[in-house]
Design an enzyme around this catalytic site. Structure first.
Site, short mmCIF file in Angstrom:
data_model
loop_
_atom_site.label_atom_id
_atom_site.label_comp_id
_atom_site.label_asym_id
_atom_site.label_seq_id
_atom_site.Cartn_x
_atom_site.Cartn_y
_atom_site.Cartn_z
N VAL A 12 -11.85 19.18 2.23
CA VAL A 12 -10.83 19.54 3.07
C VAL A 12 -10.69 19.19 4.54
CG1 VAL A 12 -10.19 21.16 1.19
CG2 VAL A 12 -11.62 21.94 3.49
N CYS A 13 -9.52 19.26 5.11
CA CYS A 13 -9.62 19.20 6.56
C CYS A 13 -10.43 19.64 7.31
CB CYS A 13 -8.01 19.38 7.25
SG CYS A 13 -6.73 18.17 6.39
N PRO A 14 -10.99 19.27 8.32
CA PRO A 14 -10.68 17.98 8.64
C PRO A 14 -11.86 16.71 8.25
CG PRO A 14 -12.28 18.88 10.44
CD PRO A 14 -11.87 20.01 9.36
N ASN A 53 -2.47 13.58 6.86
CA ASN A 53 -3.36 13.44 8.26
C ASN A 53 -3.72 12.12 8.15
OD1 ASN A 53 -2.91 16.13 8.90
ND2 ASN A 53 -4.63 16.89 8.35
#
Length: 75
Positions: free
Chosen positions: A13-15, A46
């Site tokens: 998951v981000c980032p 993103n």
């Protein structure tokens, strides 16, 4: 044409996916293609946004079971 580079980011998951994509993209030469595979929708957006802002060609396709494939090509 050179063989595309691949980056599998399933379960991340981000980032983290964007950070790993940026790191791998540093080594790309003009015309090189990087295929990023992810199952986290926000990371897909993103990565695509970052790639477009940094002069990469971007193509996104939705796979099965919530997976995504982002192809970025360095101009």
């Amino acid at each position: 044409m050179t063989r595309p580079f691949e980056l599998e980011l399933y379960g991340q998951v981000c980032p983290v996916p964007l950070m790993k994509t940026k790191k791998m993209a540093e080594n790309l030469k003009s015309g090189d293609q990087l295929i990023i595979k992810s199952d986290f929708t926000r990371s897909v957006r993103n990565i695509a946004d970052w790639a477009e802002k940094n002069n990469f060609r971007v193509s996104i396709s939705e796979g099965k079971n919530g997976s995504w494939e982002i192809e970025i090509t360095k101009n």
